[in-house]
Design an enzyme around this catalytic site. Structure first.
Site, PDB file in Angstrom:
ATOM      1  N   HIS A  33       0.431  -1.525   0.015  1.00 53.98           N
ATOM      2  CA  HIS A  33      -0.103  -0.039  -0.030  1.00 53.98           C
ATOM      3  C   HIS A  33       1.047   1.342   0.130  1.00 53.98           C
ATOM      4  O   HIS A  33       1.630   0.602   0.169  1.00 53.98           O
ATOM      5  CB  HIS A  33      -1.040   0.043   0.842  1.00 53.98           C
ATOM      6  CG  HIS A  33      -2.348  -0.737   0.957  1.00 53.98           C
ATOM      7  ND1 HIS A  33      -1.520  -2.614   1.614  1.00 53.98           N
ATOM      8  CD2 HIS A  33      -3.195  -0.330   1.312  1.00 53.98           C
ATOM      9  CE1 HIS A  33      -3.257  -2.631   1.105  1.00 53.98           C
ATOM     10  NE2 HIS A  33      -3.788  -1.869   0.950  1.00 53.98           N
ATOM     11  N   LYS A  63      -0.079   4.318   3.924  1.00 57.64           N
ATOM     12  CA  LYS A  63      -0.601   3.127   5.347  1.00 57.64           C
ATOM     13  C   LYS A  63      -0.310   3.480   6.328  1.00 57.64           C
ATOM     14  O   LYS A  63       1.665   2.386   6.480  1.00 57.64           O
ATOM     15  CB  LYS A  63      -1.630   2.383   4.558  1.00 57.64           C
ATOM     16  CG  LYS A  63      -2.155   1.525   5.003  1.00 57.64           C
ATOM     17  CD  LYS A  63      -3.229   0.463   4.174  1.00 57.64           C
ATOM     18  CE  LYS A  63      -3.358  -0.475   5.481  1.00 57.64           C
ATOM     19  NZ  LYS A  63      -4.584   0.048   5.511  1.00 57.64           N
TER      20      LYS A  63
HETATM   21  N1  LIG Z   1     -12.979   0.004   3.833  1.00 53.63           N
HETATM   22  C1  LIG Z   1     -12.576  -0.150   2.907  1.00 53.63           C
HETATM   23  O1  LIG Z   1     -12.711  -0.026   1.625  1.00 53.63           O
HETATM   24  C2  LIG Z   1     -10.921   0.546   2.865  1.00 53.63           C
HETATM   25  C3  LIG Z   1     -10.713   1.547   4.168  1.00 53.63           C
HETATM   26  N2  LIG Z   1      -9.591   1.820   4.458  1.00 53.63           N
HETATM   27  C4  LIG Z   1      -9.061   2.456   5.557  1.00 53.63           C
HETATM   28  O2  LIG Z   1      -9.860   4.285   5.736  1.00 53.63           O
HETATM   29  C5  LIG Z   1      -9.005   4.248   6.384  1.00 53.63           C
HETATM   30  C6  LIG Z   1      -7.851   5.510   6.089  1.00 53.63           C
HETATM   31  O3  LIG Z   1      -7.456   6.077   5.303  1.00 53.63           O
HETATM   32  P1  LIG Z   1      -6.252   6.883   3.472  1.00 53.63           P
HETATM   33  O4  LIG Z   1      -8.054   7.835   3.591  1.00 53.63           O
HETATM   34  O5  LIG Z   1      -6.011   6.880   3.232  1.00 53.63           O
HETATM   35  O6  LIG Z   1      -5.892   7.556   4.941  1.00 53.63           O
HETATM   36  P2  LIG Z   1      -5.782   8.891   5.082  1.00 53.63           P
HETATM   37  O7  LIG Z   1      -4.435   9.573   6.012  1.00 53.63           O
HETATM   38  O8  LIG Z   1      -5.299   9.388   3.911  1.00 53.63           O
HETATM   39  O9  LIG Z   1      -6.997  10.086   5.986  1.00 53.63           O
HETATM   40  C7  LIG Z   1      -7.107   9.761   7.124  1.00 53.63           C
HETATM   41  C8  LIG Z   1      -7.619  11.234   8.024  1.00 53.63           C
HETATM   42  O10 LIG Z   1      -8.542  10.827   9.531  1.00 53.63           O
HETATM   43  C9  LIG Z   1      -8.311  12.029   9.377  1.00 53.63           C
HETATM   44  N3  LIG Z   1      -8.526  11.914  11.583  1.00 53.63           N
HETATM   45  C10 LIG Z   1      -7.734  11.552  12.089  1.00 53.63           C
HETATM   46  N4  LIG Z   1      -8.179  11.034  13.214  1.00 53.63           N
HETATM   47  C11 LIG Z   1      -9.088  11.755  13.259  1.00 53.63           C
HETATM   48  C12 LIG Z   1     -10.438  11.736  14.073  1.00 53.63           C
HETATM   49  N5  LIG Z   1     -10.272  11.084  15.271  1.00 53.63           N
HETATM   50  N6  LIG Z   1     -11.651  11.863  13.887  1.00 53.63           N
HETATM   51  C13 LIG Z   1     -11.368  12.921  12.729  1.00 53.63           C
HETATM   52  N7  LIG Z   1     -11.032  12.802  11.899  1.00 53.63           N
HETATM   53  C14 LIG Z   1      -9.627  12.090  12.043  1.00 53.63           C
HETATM   54  C15 LIG Z   1      -6.891  12.431   9.170  1.00 53.63           C
HETATM   55  O11 LIG Z   1      -6.791  13.730  10.090  1.00 53.63           O
HETATM   56  P3  LIG Z   1      -4.842  13.879  10.629  1.00 53.63           P
HETATM   57  O12 LIG Z   1      -3.876  14.195   8.812  1.00 53.63           O
HETATM   58  O13 LIG Z   1      -4.623  15.837  10.893  1.00 53.63           O
HETATM   59  O14 LIG Z   1      -4.700  13.673  11.506  1.00 53.63           O
HETATM   60  C16 LIG Z   1      -6.882  12.222   8.066  1.00 53.63           C
HETATM   61  O15 LIG Z   1      -7.329  13.336   7.754  1.00 53.63           O
HETATM   62  C17 LIG Z   1      -7.339   3.692   7.082  1.00 53.63           C
HETATM   63  O16 LIG Z   1      -8.131   2.584   8.261  1.00 53.63           O
HETATM   64  C18 LIG Z   1      -6.735   2.407   5.473  1.00 53.63           C
HETATM   65  O17 LIG Z   1      -7.185   0.983   5.882  1.00 53.63           O
HETATM   66  C19 LIG Z   1      -8.460   2.613   3.123  1.00 53.63           C
HETATM   67  C20 LIG Z   1      -9.317   2.249   1.558  1.00 53.63           C
HETATM   68  C21 LIG Z   1     -10.327   1.127   1.747  1.00 53.63           C
HETATM   69  O1  LIG Z   2      -5.521   1.927   3.009  1.00 54.79           O
HETATM   70  C1  LIG Z   2      -5.830   1.590   2.299  1.00 54.79           C
HETATM   71  O2  LIG Z   2      -5.317   1.910   0.536  1.00 54.79           O
HETATM   72  C2  LIG Z   2      -6.678   0.157   2.362  1.00 54.79           C
HETATM   73  N1  LIG Z   2      -6.735   0.036   3.151  1.00 54.79           N
HETATM   74  C3  LIG Z   2      -8.174  -1.641   3.178  1.00 54.79           C
HETATM   75  C4  LIG Z   2      -7.082  -2.390   3.883  1.00 54.79           C
HETATM   76  O3  LIG Z   2      -6.344  -1.924   4.855  1.00 54.79           O
HETATM   77  O4  LIG Z   2      -7.553  -3.701   4.066  1.00 54.79           O
HETATM   78  C5  LIG Z   2      -8.851  -1.460   1.826  1.00 54.79           C
HETATM   79  C6  LIG Z   2      -7.667  -1.820   0.742  1.00 54.79           C
HETATM   80  O5  LIG Z   2      -6.318  -2.488   0.708  1.00 54.79           O
HETATM   81  C7  LIG Z   2      -7.407  -0.548   1.104  1.00 54.79           C
END
Ligand SMILES: NC(=O)C1=CN([C@@H]2O[C@H](COP(=O)(O)OP(=O)(O)OC[C@H]3O[C@@H](n4cnc5c(N)ncnc54)[C@H](OP(=O)(O)O)[C@@H]3O)[C@@H](O)[C@H]2O)C=CC1
Ligand SMILES: O=C(O)C1=N[C@H](C(=O)O)C[C@H](O)C1
Length: 343
Positions: free
Chosen positions: A226, A230
């Site tokens: 990833h 991540k």
């Molecule tokens: N289910 C699915 O299909 C998928 C799941 N994911 C998951 O989504 C999550 C986010 O990924 P991604 O967008 O790449 O990560 P990012 O780091 O880009 O985004 C996370 C955001 O959450 C903010 N944040 C942190 N703490 C809090 C809080 N308490 N309340 C609100 N916002 C907060 C962060 O702010 P700051 O930068 O200020 O810390 C940041 O802007 C991961 O766990 C990833 O694994 C990702 C892709 C697909």
């Molecule tokens: O953080 C990501 O980007 C993703 N997170 C999810 C995971 O932890 O499995 C889904 C996908 O892999 C993208």
């Protein structure tokens, strides 16, 4: 009893259609991909031009149009949060102009497809949710934050009785499920929202259920690559490993190999350079004890579009479950896929 039908042709353009038996017929500019949505008696047939269409009941309850569903996305400034917020606006959902963000980043205004979203820190969450619930009582939250925020956020949404889709991975997953079950709130919780990957996950679950121990004695290697930002091990890989465990493979999720180094990603994993900042490459390799038989399962995703689309599907699914007052309240994406709700 009224029933909701979808029909691919507009009766407005078909004057021969006999609508005399229809109780209500209305046309919406629908975003669900249906050309029309019409209310008719369940026993009726829709006669369109020369074709006699026996329509199937798709729901016995009122189904909301997407524009009736407000979605609050936490955190719209994150990579997934922004992708989901954009997909929600594109699908016609009503994006709530507030979101919760990480520490130090409150006060920003984000422009998401011409919707101005005001970001607030977690310290203001109670007041912000009061405001949101006052203006959007049917709001559904989509959470894409960080593993460190999962449990606290889920506890907050549950305590306030707000339905949510938890896409964020990591945290204490058992505690997460307990929180949600105990509160009676509606939720979809899944580490993977991409339709085809969810179908793969479901296939592995079915194989494990029907052929437990089919791979007993085999060796497993799991590698996931990833974007370097991540922080946690892939939640999807962890879920798939659970199915492999039921298939007889002895493997601990801590043995999953995480690749976060861009150079290794390009040279060894084959990640296109333009997707270094957003990709998810998973490989599960199985080999027999004597090394004579090998299997490999792989899913490689570039970008975030399939997760964003799947999240919108999950919100629509949850909205319908709430309207049906479904007894079951906690779902995963395999439920959403099985429910025929993924576009
Ligand atoms: N289910 C699915 O299909 C998928 C799941 N994911 C998951 O989504 C999550 C986010 O990924 P991604 O967008 O790449 O990560 P990012 O780091 O880009 O985004 C996370 C955001 O959450 C903010 N944040 C942190 N703490 C809090 C809080 N308490 N309340 C609100 N916002 C907060 C962060 O702010 P700051 O930068 O200020 O810390 C940041 O802007 C991961 O766990 C990833 O694994 C990702 C892709 C697909
Ligand atoms: O953080 C990501 O980007 C993703 N997170 C999810 C995971 O932890 O499995 C889904 C996908 O892999 C993208």
């Amino acid at each position: 009893m009224e029933a909701l039908f979808s029909c691919g042709l507009s009766y407005y353009k078909q004057p021969k259609v006999d609508v005399s038996k229809w109780q209500h017929a209305s046309k919406y500019g629908s975003n669900e991909g249906f050309a029309n949505i019409m209310w008719i008696h369940s026993r009726d047939k829709c006669k369109v031009g020369h074709a006699n269409l026996s329509l199937e009941v798709v729901s016995m309850n009122m189904m909301a149009t997407t524009k009736d569903i407000p979605i609050m996305v936490n955190d719209c400034s994150g990579k997934m949060g922004r992708a989901v917020a954009e997909a929600a606006v594109e699908a016609g959902l009503q994006l709530v102009p507030f979101c919760l963000t990480g520490p130090g980043f409150g006060g920003r205004v984000l422009n998401i497809n011409n919707v101005e979203v005001h970001a607030h820190e977690a310290s203001e969450k109670e007041e912000i949710l009061d405001k949101v619930l006052d203006r959007y009582p049917d709001v559904i939250i989509a959470d894409y934050t960080l593993p460190s925020a999962v449990n606290e956020n889920a506890e907050f949404y549950s305590k306030r009785g707000v339905p949510f889709v938890m896409g964020t991975t990591g945290g204490d997953r058992n505690r997460l499920l307990k929180t949600v079950h105990d509160s009676g709130v509606y939720a979809v919780i899944a580490p993977q929202m991409g339709k085809q990957v969810v179908a793969f996950q479901a296939a592995m679950e079915i194989m494990a259920e029907q052929f437990p121990d089919a791979f007993k004695g085999y060796k497993l290697e799991v590698t996931e690559s990833h974007q370097s930002s991540k922080v946690d091990t892939s939640g999807t890989a962890r879920a798939v490993v659970a199915s492999f465990n039921k298939l007889g493979l002895s493997f601990d999720a801590e043995q999953i190999k995480m690749v976060r180094d861009p150079e290794e990603q390009v040279t060894k994993m084959g990640v296109p350079e333009e997707h270094l900042k957003g990709h998810a490459f998973h490989t599960y390799s199985l080999s027999s004890a004597d090394g004579l038989v090998t299997f490999q399962f792989q899913h490689n995703v570039c970008g975030r579009s399939i997760y964003a689309q799947g999240t919108v599907d999950a919100v629509l699914f949850l909205s319908n479950k709430i309207k049906e007052s479904s007894e079951k309240k906690v779902y995963n994406m395999v439920d959403v896929l099985r429910g025929g709700s993924m576009r």
